[in-house]
Design a protein around this motif. Structure first.
Motif, PDB file in Angstrom:
ATOM      1  N   VAL A 233      19.274 -12.078 -28.692  1.00 34.99           N
ATOM      2  CA  VAL A 233      20.379 -11.163 -28.399  1.00 34.99           C
ATOM      3  C   VAL A 233      21.358 -11.096 -29.572  1.00 34.99           C
ATOM      4  CG1 VAL A 233      22.219 -10.590 -26.761  1.00 34.99           C
ATOM      5  CG2 VAL A 233      20.107 -11.616 -25.930  1.00 34.99           C
ATOM      6  N   SER A 234      21.565 -12.217 -30.270  1.00 35.47           N
ATOM      7  CA  SER A 234      22.461 -12.215 -31.433  1.00 35.47           C
ATOM      8  C   SER A 234      21.929 -11.307 -32.539  1.00 35.47           C
ATOM      9  CB  SER A 234      22.634 -13.631 -31.986  1.00 35.47           C
ATOM     10  OG  SER A 234      23.178 -14.484 -31.022  1.00 35.47           O
ATOM     11  N   TRP A 235      20.637 -11.438 -32.839  1.00 31.89           N
ATOM     12  CA  TRP A 235      20.025 -10.560 -33.840  1.00 31.89           C
ATOM     13  C   TRP A 235      20.098  -9.100 -33.406  1.00 31.89           C
ATOM     14  CZ3 TRP A 235      18.692 -10.953 -38.742  1.00 31.89           C
ATOM     15  CH2 TRP A 235      18.503 -12.217 -39.291  1.00 31.89           C
ATOM     16  N   ALA A 236      19.852  -8.861 -32.127  1.00 24.18           N
ATOM     17  CA  ALA A 236      19.899  -7.487 -31.615  1.00 24.18           C
ATOM     18  C   ALA A 236      21.298  -6.903 -31.778  1.00 24.18           C
ATOM     19  CB  ALA A 236      19.473  -7.463 -30.151  1.00 24.18           C
ATOM     20  N   ASP A 237      22.314  -7.713 -31.471  1.00 19.85           N
ATOM     21  CA  ASP A 237      23.687  -7.229 -31.589  1.00 19.85           C
ATOM     22  C   ASP A 237      24.041  -6.966 -33.052  1.00 19.85           C
ATOM     23  OD1 ASP A 237      26.294  -6.634 -30.377  1.00 19.85           O
ATOM     24  OD2 ASP A 237      26.973  -8.408 -31.473  1.00 19.85           O
ATOM     25  N   VAL A 242      24.663  -2.755 -37.781  1.00 21.37           N
ATOM     26  CA  VAL A 242      24.454  -2.386 -39.183  1.00 21.37           C
ATOM     27  C   VAL A 242      23.396  -1.301 -39.407  1.00 21.37           C
ATOM     28  CG1 VAL A 242      25.147  -4.694 -39.935  1.00 21.37           C
ATOM     29  CG2 VAL A 242      22.721  -4.216 -39.576  1.00 21.37           C
ATOM     30  N   LEU A 243      22.503  -1.092 -38.453  1.00 19.64           N
ATOM     31  CA  LEU A 243      21.391  -0.162 -38.700  1.00 19.64           C
ATOM     32  C   LEU A 243      21.858   1.260 -38.977  1.00 19.64           C
ATOM     33  CD1 LEU A 243      18.539  -1.217 -36.219  1.00 19.64           C
ATOM     34  CD2 LEU A 243      18.535  -1.338 -38.721  1.00 19.64           C
ATOM     35  N   ILE A 244      22.785   1.749 -38.170  1.00 22.14           N
ATOM     36  CA  ILE A 244      23.256   3.127 -38.352  1.00 22.14           C
ATOM     37  C   ILE A 244      24.774   3.150 -38.503  1.00 22.14           C
ATOM     38  CG2 ILE A 244      21.300   4.221 -37.190  1.00 22.14           C
ATOM     39  CD1 ILE A 244      23.053   4.454 -34.680  1.00 22.14           C
ATOM     40  N   ALA A 245      25.318   2.089 -39.151  1.00 20.49           N
ATOM     41  CA  ALA A 245      26.771   1.996 -39.319  1.00 20.49           C
ATOM     42  C   ALA A 245      27.314   3.283 -39.950  1.00 20.49           C
ATOM     43  CB  ALA A 245      27.102   0.802 -40.199  1.00 20.49           C
ATOM     44  N   PRO A 246      28.519   3.721 -39.548  1.00 21.46           N
ATOM     45  CA  PRO A 246      29.471   3.069 -38.653  1.00 21.46           C
ATOM     46  C   PRO A 246      29.182   3.250 -37.166  1.00 21.46           C
ATOM     47  CG  PRO A 246      30.400   5.121 -39.408  1.00 21.46           C
ATOM     48  CD  PRO A 246      29.078   4.963 -40.123  1.00 21.46           C
ATOM     49  N   ALA A 247      28.200   4.080 -36.805  1.00 26.88           N
ATOM     50  CA  ALA A 247      27.804   4.145 -35.389  1.00 26.88           C
ATOM     51  C   ALA A 247      27.087   2.847 -35.020  1.00 26.88           C
ATOM     52  CB  ALA A 247      26.896   5.342 -35.159  1.00 26.88           C
ATOM     53  N   GLN A 248      26.976   2.578 -33.717  1.00 30.52           N
ATOM     54  CA  GLN A 248      26.380   1.318 -33.278  1.00 30.52           C
ATOM     55  C   GLN A 248      25.356   1.562 -32.183  1.00 30.52           C
ATOM     56  OE1 GLN A 248      29.030  -2.030 -32.732  1.00 30.52           O
ATOM     57  NE2 GLN A 248      30.674  -0.985 -33.799  1.00 30.52           N
ATOM     58  N   ILE A 249      24.393   0.636 -32.099  1.00 26.52           N
ATOM     59  CA  ILE A 249      23.360   0.663 -31.061  1.00 26.52           C
ATOM     60  C   ILE A 249      23.612  -0.520 -30.134  1.00 26.52           C
ATOM     61  CG2 ILE A 249      20.878   0.639 -30.583  1.00 26.52           C
ATOM     62  CD1 ILE A 249      20.431   1.487 -33.506  1.00 26.52           C
ATOM     63  N   PRO A 250      23.595  -0.319 -28.816  1.00 26.13           N
ATOM     64  CA  PRO A 250      23.840  -1.433 -27.894  1.00 26.13           C
ATOM     65  C   PRO A 250      22.820  -2.561 -28.057  1.00 26.13           C
ATOM     66  CG  PRO A 250      23.947   0.667 -26.748  1.00 26.13           C
ATOM     67  CD  PRO A 250      23.419   0.955 -28.109  1.00 26.13           C
ATOM     68  N   ALA A 251      23.295  -3.797 -27.922  1.00 28.91           N
ATOM     69  CA  ALA A 251      22.427  -4.965 -28.088  1.00 28.91           C
ATOM     70  C   ALA A 251      21.322  -4.997 -27.038  1.00 28.91           C
ATOM     71  CB  ALA A 251      23.259  -6.243 -28.000  1.00 28.91           C
ATOM     72  N   GLY A 252      21.633  -4.553 -25.808  1.00 27.80           N
ATOM     73  CA  GLY A 252      20.621  -4.593 -24.749  1.00 27.80           C
ATOM     74  C   GLY A 252      19.408  -3.744 -25.066  1.00 27.80           C
ATOM     75  N   THR A 253      19.642  -2.603 -25.718  1.00 27.69           N
ATOM     76  CA  THR A 253      18.527  -1.726 -26.089  1.00 27.69           C
ATOM     77  C   THR A 253      17.656  -2.369 -27.155  1.00 27.69           C
ATOM     78  OG1 THR A 253      19.892   0.212 -25.598  1.00 27.69           O
ATOM     79  CG2 THR A 253      17.951   0.562 -26.983  1.00 27.69           C
ATOM     80  N   LEU A 254      18.290  -2.908 -28.196  1.00 27.19           N
ATOM     81  CA  LEU A 254      17.523  -3.516 -29.288  1.00 27.19           C
ATOM     82  C   LEU A 254      16.868  -4.829 -28.863  1.00 27.19           C
ATOM     83  CD1 LEU A 254      19.719  -2.848 -32.438  1.00 27.19           C
ATOM     84  CD2 LEU A 254      17.475  -1.931 -31.917  1.00 27.19           C
ATOM     85  N   ALA A 255      17.480  -5.561 -27.933  1.00 30.35           N
ATOM     86  CA  ALA A 255      16.899  -6.826 -27.471  1.00 30.35           C
ATOM     87  C   ALA A 255      15.534  -6.592 -26.829  1.00 30.35           C
ATOM     88  CB  ALA A 255      17.836  -7.519 -26.486  1.00 30.35           C
ATOM     89  N   SER A 256      15.420  -5.521 -26.068  1.00 35.14           N
ATOM     90  CA  SER A 256      14.128  -5.201 -25.447  1.00 35.14           C
ATOM     91  C   SER A 256      13.094  -4.808 -26.505  1.00 35.14           C
ATOM     92  CB  SER A 256      14.297  -4.067 -24.440  1.00 35.14           C
ATOM     93  OG  SER A 256      15.120  -4.464 -23.363  1.00 35.14           O
TER      94      SER A 256
END
Length: 261
Positions: A233-237, A242-256
């Motif tokens: 979850v830390s890596w996902a967050d 940083v992937l599409i900064a300054p916009a952000q992707i929720p950690a829950g989506t990337l964790a899956s």
């Protein structure tokens, strides 16, 4: 700015992973996951109803609402399963039914289409956007205490993971043990969900990752799975920031996504 988010993500991941270990050991089912317990669904449904119909907040006060929804679902589950002495088959059937009901009721409530829906959907995706230093510290403290209790209950989980008859022949009270472990699992799920919203898949995949790298005993599995869940979850967050900064992707989506990989 970053430390509260990191602590929230790591503590939530560790808590959900530990809940997964407890549930898989209790139900003797490798596909058991905190997601199916219905506690996360209860928290999400309580948050949606509170925000849309009673003017509740999606934030620190909303965390209390989410925790309340989790406990209501837990009480319903315990009441329905008590007559079967918490038989794994009955418990699984009950939680799937409860989760299915709440998963349908939540989107139905969101169909109103107000501006508040945007903030609710943000929370439902499992994010650390709105965490605070106090909320992060409270979550970390709660998860550490609950995992310590799980360590103390390791003998019960070891016996139950062999068989219910074997556990009973060794003097273990099946009803009391199942009640305690279900409550512990629900508290871990409720703490994580109230802090950052529902995060799927971590509680399922982290225990399996621990077993894949060779752990066997309950205490070692709890430690390893908790570390893996925290890392996931830390890596996902962090990636979400940083992937599409300054916009952000929720950690829950990337964790899956990361967990599936």
């Amino acid at each position: 700015l970053r430390i509260p988010r990191f602590i929230t993500a790591a503590a939530a991941g560790a808590g959900l992973a530990a809940a997964g270990v407890i549930l898989q050991r209790l139900l003797r089912n490798p596909l058991a996951s905190p997601d199916i317990l219905g506690v996360s669904s209860g928290a999400a449904f309580a948050m949606v109803v509170s925000a849309l119909y009673f003017g509740g907040a999606v934030g620190s006060l909303g965390s209390l609402t989410a925790a309340g929804g989790s406990f209501v679902v837990l009480l319903v589950l315990l009441g329905l399963s008590k007559s079967s002495r918490f038989s794994p088959d009955v418990v699984v059937l009950m939680v799937i039914a409860i989760s299915a009901f709440l998963a349908s009721a939540g989107p139905l409530a969101l169909s109103r289409g107000t501006m508040e829906n945007y903030f609710i959907l943000q929370w439902l995706s499992g994010s650390t956007y709105r965490t605070t230093p106090l909320a992060a510290a409270m979550l970390l403290g709660a998860v550490l205490v609950l995992i310590s209790i799980a360590f103390a209950a390791s003998r019960s989980m070891t016996l139950l993971s062999i068989s219910r008859d074997f556990a009973q022949s060794r003097g273990l009270s099946l009803t009391r043990s199942a009640l305690g472990l279900l409550t512990l699992c629900a508290l871990l799920c409720a703490s994580a969900t109230a802090a950052m919203g529902p995060v799927a898949f971590v509680g399922l995949v982290a225990p399996h990752m621990a077993v894949m790298i060779g752990v066997r005993t309950v205490k070692t599995e709890l430690c390893t799975a908790a570390l893996l869940g925290a890392a996931l979850v830390s890596w996902a967050d962090w990636l979400g920031q940083v992937l599409i900064a300054p916009a952000q992707i929720p950690a829950g989506t990337l964790a899956s996504i990361i967990g599936a990989g």
